[in-house]
Scaffold this active site. Sequence first.
Site, mmCIF file in Angstrom:
data_model
loop_
_atom_site.group_PDB
_atom_site.id
_atom_site.type_symbol
_atom_site.label_atom_id
_atom_site.label_comp_id
_atom_site.label_asym_id
_atom_site.label_seq_id
_atom_site.Cartn_x
_atom_site.Cartn_y
_atom_site.Cartn_z
ATOM 1 C CE LYS A 156 20.721 -10.331 -36.271
ATOM 2 N NZ LYS A 156 20.380 -9.003 -35.881
ATOM 3 C CD GLU A 173 7.269 -14.144 -28.550
ATOM 4 O OE1 GLU A 173 6.379 -13.574 -29.369
ATOM 5 O OE2 GLU A 173 7.873 -13.689 -27.604
ATOM 6 C CB CYS A 179 4.756 -9.705 -29.588
ATOM 7 S SG CYS A 179 5.295 -10.790 -28.142
ATOM 8 C CD GLU A 225 3.365 -7.338 -33.827
ATOM 9 O OE1 GLU A 225 4.155 -7.912 -34.907
ATOM 10 O OE2 GLU A 225 3.141 -7.914 -32.809
#
Length: 478
Positions: free
Chosen positions: A162, A238, A272, A362
């Site tokens: 996906k 991840e 990231c 983040e």
Amino acid sequence: MSSTFTHSFQTDLFTGKVNFPTGVFINGEWRAGATKLLLTTGQLLTAISEGTAKDVDLAVEAAQKAFDTVWGLNTPGSERGRILGKWANLIEEHLDELAAIESLNNDKNHGKVLETSEAVLGYTRHEPIGVVGQIIPWNFPLLMFAWKVGPALATGNTIVMKPSELTPLTALRVTQLGVEAGIPPGVLNIVTGYGKTVGHAISSHPSIEKVAFTGSTLVGREIMVQAAKSNLKNVTLELGGKSPNIIFEDADLNIAVEWATIGIFFNHGQTCCAGSRIYVQESIYEKFEQKFLERIKQIKLGDPLREGVNQGPQRIMSYIDDGKKSGAKAIIGGKRHGTEGYFIEPTIFTDTTNDMRIVREEIFGPVGVLVKFKDEEDIIKVANDTVYGLAAAVFSQNISRALSVGHRLKAGTVWVNCCNQLFAQIPFGGFKQSGIGRELGEYAIANYTAVKSVITNALTDGFEEISKVCTFGVQVVL
Ligand SMILES: NC(=O)C1=CN([C@@H]2O[C@H](COP(=O)(O)OP(=O)(O)OC[C@H]3O[C@@H](n4cnc5c(N)ncnc54)[C@H](O)[C@@H]3O)[C@@H](O)[C@H]2O)C=CC1
Ligand code: BAL
């Protein structure tokens, strides 16, 4: 029949027309999804098929059939390698086109003999797992597709993938190239759609044996729950990061400034492993700040399809507002750029404290914090004071210092005198809440294989010989 995406590019990077299906791709066929998912790509509005849990069932069925017939243990690795090599060549031939679509999309097995005794022949086989699910994000749509699909297919697994609902275009076009390269029907299935429907159906599907995910820590946690509740599928994650960039007084200042800029502003900060916490030793802090601000002023904002533009649109203004409200000072940026689109000025905050959201969370945008530190002990403590552990960078011309600090940082990747550099041969992944498992290199291959030990009695009268060396530690008494 699925719809097609047609677009004429006339950009600095690529001129030409693209035309490819936007259906879900199951069992080698493009099909229209249940409904349409509207996608905004720059000034374009296009429709992509919205997949459902039923589509995931069909994709799993096709992937299982392909695994049992044309892929998996039924196809030699050399044959899989031939097809993947052809696909790689086609991708290279279409690099400029894929880069242009990506810019629209995202505003950018073997045996090992083990010595035991003369009586035993023992070896391992690294076998494909079966049908694997892969859920990828929008920040590097094509790269994440390649990181996931390459090792899974090379080791003989079949895939239900996906892409992000926000950026499915390059995954669809590159899948079309995969068909041209000879990927058999059912081996790679793409179900476009939302996380809460298609993503949930993948992570909770009883016939998917493994799920690999890249994205937020929040969703990573949810995927683990679904994997555990369904069939205890193997999970690799991840996830996010809040990576420290540590600049010591003996660093080459020009080099440190350049890499710190790349560290936080590369890919508009939507990385990231972005070096979003920039720590500078107090004796060089002022000099660093001045040079860093000069360098940041050179960053160009605008249409990502224009040459020389470094930063496209994004929506993270609430973090900037939160930073200001909590008392931090934006020494550059801190505002929306222009009145059209969602462009954010590259922003650096000072006067922060370690409990502020802009220091702990983040942000996934061009927003960093610049903080002074005293010495090695001080910075190691502060740098490790985070729930994340994806990456870190250390700048010093004293390699012993850089390495010893690097070894004490809790991070999956440590860069020395550079930042944000990833290589296909070198593993990448996180400590702590930044993830589970490693991608790239040999570690990526390990994610997609199950180890089988085969133990054979090598002697016709080998009963006693085997039981003497058996590590159960008991003699079998009949
Ligand atoms: N580690 C990384 O590379 C990335 C980290 N992020 C972080 O996550 C934040 C939010 O970004 P999002 O796009 O919202 O990330 P996200 O984690 O929601 O989305 C990533 C993928 O997960 C899917 N997904 C969402 N909910 C799901 C569920 N319940 N079950 C299964 N799949 C699901 C999405 O459809 C997408 O394909 C970013 O601001 C950033 O901090 C986002 C993208 C990549
Ligand atoms: N998720 C792969 C690399 C990155 O976002 O930095």
